[in-house]
Enzyme design. Sequence first.
Site, short mmCIF file in Angstrom:
data_model
loop_
_atom_site.label_atom_id
_atom_site.label_comp_id
_atom_site.label_asym_id
_atom_site.label_seq_id
_atom_site.Cartn_x
_atom_site.Cartn_y
_atom_site.Cartn_z
N ASP A 61 0.87 -1.17 0.00
CA ASP A 61 0.00 0.00 0.00
C ASP A 61 0.91 1.23 0.00
O ASP A 61 2.13 1.12 0.12
CB ASP A 61 -0.97 -0.01 1.18
CG ASP A 61 -2.20 0.86 0.90
OD1 ASP A 61 -2.13 1.72 0.00
OD2 ASP A 61 -3.22 0.70 1.59
N TRP A 62 0.30 2.38 -0.14
CA TRP A 62 1.03 3.64 -0.32
C TRP A 62 2.02 3.85 0.86
O TRP A 62 1.61 4.08 1.99
CB TRP A 62 0.05 4.80 -0.38
CG TRP A 62 0.65 6.12 -0.66
CD1 TRP A 62 1.55 6.80 0.12
CD2 TRP A 62 0.39 6.94 -1.80
NE1 TRP A 62 1.87 7.98 -0.47
CE2 TRP A 62 1.17 8.11 -1.64
CE3 TRP A 62 -0.42 6.82 -2.93
CZ2 TRP A 62 1.16 9.14 -2.57
CZ3 TRP A 62 -0.43 7.85 -3.85
CH2 TRP A 62 0.36 9.00 -3.67
#
Length: 750
Positions: free
Chosen positions: A272-273
Site C-alpha cells: 500500500d502507499w
Amino acid sequence: MITVNTAATDPSEKSPAALERRVAALLARMTLAEKIGQMSQVHAGEGVAATPLREDIGAGRIGAVLNAVDPHAVNALQRVAVEESRLGIPLLFGRDVIHGFRTVLPIPLGQAATFNPGLVREGARIAAIEAAAAGVNWTFAPMIDIARDPRWGRIAESLGEDPYLASRLGVAMIEGFQGEDLAAPGAIAACAKHFAGYGASESGRDYATTNVPENELRNVYLPPFRAAVDAGVATLMTSFSDLNGVPGTANAFLLRQVLRREWGFRGFVVSDWGSIPQLSVHGLTADDADAACEAVTAGVDMDMAGGAYAAQLARLVEEGRVSLEVIDAAVACILRLKFRLGLFERPYVEPGRPPAVALDERLRIAKQVALESVVLLKNDAGTLPLSRTGIRSIAVIGPLADEPYEQLGTWVFDGDPALSITGLQGLRDLLGTGVEIRYVRALETSRSRSTVGFHEALDAARASDAVILFLGEESILSGEAHSRADISLPGAQAELVRRVREAGKPLVAVILAGRPLVLTDVIDDLDAVLFAWHPGTMGGAALADLLFGAESPSGKLPVTFPRAVGQIPIYYSQKRGGKPPSAESAVLIDDIPVRAPQTSIGNTSYHLDAGYRPLFPFGHGLSYATFDYSNLRLDRPALCIGEVLTVSVDLVNTGCVAADEVAQLYVCDLVGNVTRPVRELKGFRRVRLAPGETVTVSFRLQSEDLAFFGRDNTLIVEPGEFHLWVGGSSEAGLRAAFRLVDADAAGASP
Ligand code: BGC
C-alpha cells in the site's frame, strides 16, 4: 536504446508457455537496476511533465506510475518508457477506480446491497471502459476486506460483513474490470485489497492493530481473497495494518505460505502507499533498508510510492541480504502482467480504442445499480410509495437533498458531480408541475448544530401533504482515515426529525451515508426510511422513482445495523456461545426488578441496555410488495461428500406491485470440530415477481460449500447434522434439516 523484440507475432505466442518464454527472455536482458525499477511505483502528482520523473522513467528506474489520468500525459510518459528507456518496457498506470470513474456508481457497500453479481460486474465494466480511455490500465479495486465495524470509515469501500457475499461480488467486480482477456480494449487489471485483516482494525480506527486468530482469518477474512485469486485477479495489495504482530507488508505467512504456496497466485503483490517505509514506524524494522528487506523477502513485489526499493534493494542484493532469485521472481510477475495486458504491442492510449459506450447507457446502468442498492428499512402503514395523484405538495428538507458532490461518496477522484442528479432534482424531474415541492435545507451540512432553519422547515412541513427528509453523512465522513466513534446522525439532524415530526405529516427519511448508522433515537419518529448509502451519479433519479413507486425498493443489508455502538462488533454469523440469549432470558434494564439478586436475571449473552438483537439484521430490506416463502424442500435427506443438494422453495408475491426479492439461503453446522456460526449465507437469488406470481427458487448446495477450517487450520468437510433456512433476511424462519455423510466411511449410509 537497444531494441528488444518483445512482440507476440502470432496467436500461439499467447499460450502460457510462450508468455513464460517472453518473460524469461526479457528478464535475462535486464540489469539489477532495471529490475528494481520494475519493482518501483511512483506517484505522478503534479509532476507528469516534470524532468525528474521523465529522467527516472527513461533510465528504467520506474515500472509503474499512479494517479496519471490524462491520456496525453499518460502517452507522454509511456513514450519515454517505450521509446527512450534501454529495454522499452511499458509502464503500468494505476488509479483508484473504486466505484466508477466519470460515471459514479453507488459506493461498494451500496453495490453489495444489490445482491446482484451480474449488475455489479456490469458497473465495473463501465468503470473500466471509462478509466481505460483516460490511460488507466490498473485499478486498485476491489476492496474485499470483511468489514464488521461500522465505525471504520473504509466500510464504505467494502462489500460488507459476509465472506460469501463479498466473495461473489468481489469476483463480479474483477470480471467486470478485467473482462475475459486483459489485452482486450477496455479491460484493466484489478487489485484485490488489502491483504489481509484490515477490516478488523481495533475499534474501527483506521490503520489500527488487528488481531485475528488464524482460524478466524481462514474462515472469515481470507475466503474473498481466495475467490479473487481463483477468478484470476491480476494483483493484490497488502494491508497497512499490523496482523497479529506482523504488518501485512512484511507478512510472509500471508504472502508466501498462503498466497503463493497454498493458493498458487501468479500475479504480483503491491504494497500500500508507503507501507514499506512504514514498517519502521510500526517498529518492526529499524530503517528503510531493513523495511525493504523484510517486505521483499515476505513477498511484496512492488513498492507503491515508498521509495524504499529504489533506494535500498541494490545494496541489499550486493550485501547478500536479498537474493537475486527473490528479485527475479518479483520482476517476472510484474512483466507477466504487462505482457498479458498487451502493453508491449499497444502501449499507448488510443482514442476510440476502448469500446465507446454512450453516456445514456452508462447512466442507465448507474441508475439501475442505485435502484437495486437502496434498502427500505421501515415502512409503517404503507407510507411509501407516495402517490402522485393523492399528494398535491411535498416538503423536501435536509442538508443532503441537493448535494451533487456529496452523494457520490468516498473515492471519487474522477467522478463528475456535474452529471449528478440529486434527490431534489430527481423529484422535480419526476413530478414536473403536478406536485408542488417546498425545499428547505434546514441545516448547512450534516454536521451543523444551528437550528435556525428549523422554523422554516416546520412551516414547509405543515403546509405540505408529506415530508421527505434527506439526512445522513457527507462523503468526507467515511472512507480512508475517516472513522467515527459515534455513528448516529451527526449534528442537529435528530433534533430536526423531532421538530418536523410536530407537523404531523407522513414523515419519510432518505438517508445517504457511507456506513450503517445507529438510528435508534430517530427510528420511531419516522414513518418510512430508505437507506440510500452514497448512491452515485444517478442517486436522485433512482430515489425519486422509489419514493413515488415507479419501482419498488429491493436492496438488502450487506451489513448489520446496530442499536447502539456498544454492540459492535455485531454481525449475523456470530458463534452461538455457551449461554445464547433468547427473548425470555434477555431482561432489559428498565425491567430489572428493584433490588433483584444478581442471579435472577440474564445469565445469557446480551447487553442490559441494548438486548441482543440489532436494529436491522443482515439481509433485511422491505419492498412495496409482500412475499411469502413456503414449501421448503430438499431433494434428499442426506448429502454425500462430493454430491449436490438441491434446495427449493415456493416464493409468491402477495402484494399489488411487481417487485424484485432477494431470496437468501443460510445454513448452520450444528456440531463442528471448531464451533460454527449460528447461520452462514450460502446462496442468494434476486428474482422479479409480478403481483400474485409464484416461482420456485432453487439453490444448489455442494458438499464443499459446507467446508471450513478446523482446529488444525486445514480445510475439512465434516459429516454431521445441518439446519438450513430460506427467506428474505438472515432472520428467515423457514427451516429444514439434512445430514452430510461420508459414504466411504464404514457403516455410513445416506
Ligand atoms: C489506500 C489504498 C489505495 C492507495 C492508492 C492508500 O492510502 O489504502 O487502498 O489504493 O492509497 O491511492
